[in-house]
Design a protein around this motif. Structure first.
Motif, PDB file in Angstrom:
ATOM      1  N   ALA A 166       0.833  -1.205   0.000  1.00  0.00           N
ATOM      2  CA  ALA A 166       0.000   0.000   0.000  1.00  0.00           C
ATOM      3  C   ALA A 166       0.868   1.256   0.000  1.00  0.00           C
ATOM      4  CB  ALA A 166      -0.922  -0.020   1.218  1.00  0.00           C
ATOM      5  N   MET A 167       1.957   1.229   0.780  1.00  0.00           N
ATOM      6  CA  MET A 167       2.862   2.378   0.792  1.00  0.00           C
ATOM      7  C   MET A 167       3.517   2.575  -0.572  1.00  0.00           C
ATOM      8  SD  MET A 167       4.672   1.918   4.550  1.00  0.00           S
ATOM      9  CE  MET A 167       5.809   3.258   4.229  1.00  0.00           C
ATOM     10  N   GLN A 168       3.887   1.446  -1.195  1.00  0.00           N
ATOM     11  CA  GLN A 168       4.484   1.553  -2.523  1.00  0.00           C
ATOM     12  C   GLN A 168       3.480   2.082  -3.529  1.00  0.00           C
ATOM     13  OE1 GLN A 168       7.752   0.968  -3.395  1.00  0.00           O
ATOM     14  NE2 GLN A 168       7.124   1.881  -5.319  1.00  0.00           N
ATOM     15  N   GLN A 169       2.213   1.653  -3.386  1.00  0.00           N
ATOM     16  CA  GLN A 169       1.180   2.121  -4.296  1.00  0.00           C
ATOM     17  C   GLN A 169       0.934   3.619  -4.107  1.00  0.00           C
ATOM     18  OE1 GLN A 169      -0.318   0.332  -6.789  1.00  0.00           O
ATOM     19  NE2 GLN A 169      -0.915   2.404  -7.304  1.00  0.00           N
ATOM     20  N   GLN A 170       0.944   4.063  -2.848  1.00  0.00           N
ATOM     21  CA  GLN A 170       0.784   5.491  -2.596  1.00  0.00           C
ATOM     22  C   GLN A 170       1.947   6.272  -3.188  1.00  0.00           C
ATOM     23  OE1 GLN A 170       0.136   6.346   1.514  1.00  0.00           O
ATOM     24  NE2 GLN A 170      -1.805   5.243   1.623  1.00  0.00           N
ATOM     25  N   LEU A 171       3.145   5.708  -3.063  1.00  0.00           N
ATOM     26  CA  LEU A 171       4.313   6.366  -3.651  1.00  0.00           C
ATOM     27  C   LEU A 171       4.185   6.447  -5.161  1.00  0.00           C
ATOM     28  CD1 LEU A 171       7.135   7.581  -3.354  1.00  0.00           C
ATOM     29  CD2 LEU A 171       8.070   5.257  -3.431  1.00  0.00           C
ATOM     30  N   ASP A 172       3.732   5.346  -5.787  1.00  0.00           N
ATOM     31  CA  ASP A 172       3.529   5.352  -7.235  1.00  0.00           C
ATOM     32  C   ASP A 172       2.470   6.377  -7.636  1.00  0.00           C
ATOM     33  OD1 ASP A 172       5.396   3.372  -7.440  1.00  0.00           O
ATOM     34  OD2 ASP A 172       3.926   1.734  -7.523  1.00  0.00           O
ATOM     35  N   ALA A 173       1.397   6.464  -6.791  1.00  0.00           N
ATOM     36  CA  ALA A 173       0.352   7.439  -7.097  1.00  0.00           C
ATOM     37  C   ALA A 173       0.885   8.864  -6.994  1.00  0.00           C
ATOM     38  CB  ALA A 173      -0.825   7.250  -6.154  1.00  0.00           C
ATOM     39  N   LEU A 174       1.726   9.103  -5.977  1.00  0.00           N
ATOM     40  CA  LEU A 174       2.318  10.427  -5.829  1.00  0.00           C
ATOM     41  C   LEU A 174       3.202  10.779  -7.023  1.00  0.00           C
ATOM     42  CD1 LEU A 174       3.242  10.419  -2.049  1.00  0.00           C
ATOM     43  CD2 LEU A 174       1.681  11.999  -3.169  1.00  0.00           C
ATOM     44  N   LYS A 175       3.949   9.774  -7.486  1.00  0.00           N
ATOM     45  CA  LYS A 175       4.816  10.012  -8.642  1.00  0.00           C
ATOM     46  C   LYS A 175       4.009  10.337  -9.884  1.00  0.00           C
ATOM     47  CE  LYS A 175       8.629   7.032  -7.132  1.00  0.00           C
ATOM     48  NZ  LYS A 175       9.380   5.779  -7.419  1.00  0.00           N
ATOM     49  N   GLY A 176       2.819   9.715  -9.973  1.00  0.00           N
ATOM     50  CA  GLY A 176       2.015   9.905 -11.175  1.00  0.00           C
ATOM     51  C   GLY A 176       1.058  11.057 -11.108  1.00  0.00           C
ATOM     52  N   GLN A 177       0.998  11.762  -9.952  1.00  0.00           N
ATOM     53  CA  GLN A 177       0.033  12.847  -9.835  1.00  0.00           C
ATOM     54  C   GLN A 177       0.337  13.970 -10.822  1.00  0.00           C
ATOM     55  OE1 GLN A 177       0.138  13.979  -5.771  1.00  0.00           O
ATOM     56  NE2 GLN A 177      -0.890  12.134  -5.059  1.00  0.00           N
ATOM     57  N   ILE A 178       1.575  14.418 -10.835  1.00  0.00           N
ATOM     58  CA  ILE A 178       1.958  15.518 -11.717  1.00  0.00           C
ATOM     59  C   ILE A 178       2.725  14.928 -12.896  1.00  0.00           C
ATOM     60  CG2 ILE A 178       3.077  17.760 -11.829  1.00  0.00           C
ATOM     61  CD1 ILE A 178       0.844  17.623  -9.770  1.00  0.00           C
ATOM     62  N   ASN A 179       1.985  14.514 -13.913  1.00  0.00           N
ATOM     63  CA  ASN A 179       2.596  13.911 -15.094  1.00  0.00           C
ATOM     64  C   ASN A 179       3.250  15.010 -15.923  1.00  0.00           C
ATOM     65  OD1 ASN A 179       3.036  12.806 -17.708  1.00  0.00           O
ATOM     66  ND2 ASN A 179       1.566  11.174 -17.217  1.00  0.00           N
ATOM     67  N   PRO A 180       4.579  15.028 -16.042  1.00  0.00           N
ATOM     68  CA  PRO A 180       5.232  16.134 -16.757  1.00  0.00           C
ATOM     69  C   PRO A 180       4.831  16.203 -18.223  1.00  0.00           C
ATOM     70  CG  PRO A 180       6.782  14.366 -16.254  1.00  0.00           C
ATOM     71  CD  PRO A 180       5.533  14.054 -15.514  1.00  0.00           C
ATOM     72  N   TYR A 214      -8.022  16.883  -7.842  1.00  0.00           N
ATOM     73  CA  TYR A 214      -8.440  15.489  -7.663  1.00  0.00           C
ATOM     74  C   TYR A 214      -7.226  14.575  -7.533  1.00  0.00           C
ATOM     75  CZ  TYR A 214     -10.884  11.079  -8.541  1.00  0.00           C
ATOM     76  OH  TYR A 214     -11.386   9.797  -8.445  1.00  0.00           O
ATOM     77  N   MET A 215      -6.206  14.817  -8.371  1.00  0.00           N
ATOM     78  CA  MET A 215      -5.006  13.983  -8.327  1.00  0.00           C
ATOM     79  C   MET A 215      -4.289  14.104  -6.986  1.00  0.00           C
ATOM     80  SD  MET A 215      -3.300  14.438 -12.095  1.00  0.00           S
ATOM     81  CE  MET A 215      -4.057  13.766 -13.573  1.00  0.00           C
ATOM     82  N   LEU A 216      -4.244  15.326  -6.433  1.00  0.00           N
ATOM     83  CA  LEU A 216      -3.560  15.534  -5.167  1.00  0.00           C
ATOM     84  C   LEU A 216      -4.284  14.858  -4.009  1.00  0.00           C
ATOM     85  CD1 LEU A 216      -2.558  19.286  -5.590  1.00  0.00           C
ATOM     86  CD2 LEU A 216      -1.009  17.334  -5.517  1.00  0.00           C
ATOM     87  N   GLN A 217      -5.599  14.653  -4.155  1.00  0.00           N
ATOM     88  CA  GLN A 217      -6.377  13.984  -3.109  1.00  0.00           C
ATOM     89  C   GLN A 217      -6.433  12.474  -3.297  1.00  0.00           C
ATOM     90  OE1 GLN A 217     -10.176  15.920  -3.496  1.00  0.00           O
ATOM     91  NE2 GLN A 217      -9.496  17.805  -2.487  1.00  0.00           N
ATOM     92  N   ALA A 218      -6.151  11.994  -4.499  1.00  0.00           N
ATOM     93  CA  ALA A 218      -6.405  10.594  -4.844  1.00  0.00           C
ATOM     94  C   ALA A 218      -5.520   9.634  -4.064  1.00  0.00           C
ATOM     95  CB  ALA A 218      -6.213  10.381  -6.343  1.00  0.00           C
TER      96      ALA A 218
END
Length: 362
Positions: A166-180, A214-218
């Motif tokens: 779950a922590m890894q998934q949250q980290l992946d989600a954080l990485k993907g929030q701001i898609n350059p 939405y991405m920042l809250q997801a």
């Protein structure tokens, strides 16, 4: 032997603590049993001692094997956590009864060995049956405690693995929030719209703000109601269609009755990015994506099959990331199939508690 049993026995059959327990019982049980079966001759005559001990050792080995298979079989058969009381009572009761019967059988076997000079005695048999039953109770208790501790350790290990995932998934989600890539293309679209269509540029900025909020809250959510995810997906789709122009058309046709169901957050962003990464979207060959209901608990995402020949680096994990999210939650994962001229993704929906206002509306 294992193939004939209706349950699967653990390997090894005896753990190290169990083997140590059985070895420690030998100097306690054998003198008591030998004295009852053979009297003082067991301690004074070497031949009676040797033959009697070997006979008891053979009987004990068979009894121990049968009891262990029986008790561990019952433990394996009643494997659910809700069956723990039935498992323990059944294992202790059946194991004790079988041990008592085998103790009576041991007296009969010893009476058939001429050198030992003993006869079958009901009193001795009943006494040994009591000793055997008590021994079986203790053995069953040790096995149950060992099994319970092993299950507890397995549960703790599984919880830790799930927590890390779950922590890894949250980290992946954080990485993907701001898609350059997405942000860069969006800024380019805003730049071109400001001079030509300032009102549409303002609407574009509003949609972009909703998406990133939405991405920042997801990343704090595991599941979101379908209504919230569709609300976000429509905004995301509008930005994509502004960017691609007539080369891309995205339609949503979701039943209202499906909105109390849920999906992992950012599911549609990942899937739309996956589709656009793998498929051609050109004015002469427009890419049409349709999201519609397919029954009460799933959605169908359809798009025309026109794969790219040359690919650049993928902007996101896409479909695989969505599958991993479903697997992490223990839910049936999405399925994908390719027809003649279109591809389809079947997206299961999961019932979730009623949520607050849709993301982006607050």
């Amino acid at each position: 032997m294992a193939r004939l049993l209706p349950f699967k026995l653990p390997r090894p059959l005896f753990t190290r603590p169990e083997a140590l327990y059985h070895l420690l019982w030998l100097p306690v049980v054998y003198p008591v049993a030998g004295g009852l079966l053979f009297g003082e001759r067991y301690f004074r005559q070497s031949d009676v001692f040797i033959v009697g001990s070997l006979t008891m050792l053979g009987i004990h080995a068979v009894d121990l094997l049968l009891l262990t298979v029986l008790v561990k079989g019952i433990i394996t058969y009643y494997a659910d956590a809700q069956q723990i009381r039935r498992r323990n009572l059944t294992a202790l009761g059946v194991g004790t009864l079988l041990a008592a019967l085998m103790s009576v059988g041991a007296v009969w076997v010893c009476s058939r060995v001429p050198l030992l000079g003993t006869s079958f005695s009901v009193g001795v048999a009943l006494y040994l049956a009591g000793v055997g039953g008590i021994s079986a109770l203790l053995m069953g208790y040790v096995l149950i405690v060992t099994d319970t501790y092993g299950r507890w350790q397995a549960i703790q290990t599984e919880k830790e693995e799930l927590r890390q995932q779950a922590m890894q998934q949250q980290l992946d989600a954080l990485k993907g929030q701001i898609n350059p890539h997405f942000l860069f293309n969006s800024l380019n679209s805003i730049s071109s719209l400001i001079a030509q269509e300032p009102q549409q540029a303002e609407a574009f900025v509003d949609e972009l703000a909703k998406i990133y909020r939405y991405m920042l809250q997801a990343h704090t959510r595991i599941w979101v109601p379908l209504g919230q995810e569709i609300y976000f997906a429509r905004s995301y789709a509008r930005l994509l269609m502004v960017r691609y122009g007539p080369a891309l058309l995205i339609e949503f046709d979701v039943y209202e009755g499906q909105e109390p169901l849920g999906v992992p957050p950012l599911t549609f962003r990942n899937l739309l990015d996956e589709i656009l990464y793998h498929q051609i979207a050109q004015v002469g060959r427009p890419l049409r994506i349709q999201v519609s209901g397919a029954g009460k608990q799933q959605l169908l995402i359809r798009y025309n099959h026109q794969p790219r020949r040359l690919r650049v680096q993928a902007p996101s994990a896409g479909f695989d990331q969505v599958v991993n999210l479903y697997n992490l939650m223990g839910a049936p994962p999405p399925q994908r199939e390719t027809a003649q001229d279109e591809e389809r993704i079947w997206l299961p929906l999961i019932p979730v508690p009623a949520a607050t206002s849709p993301a982006g509306t607050t």
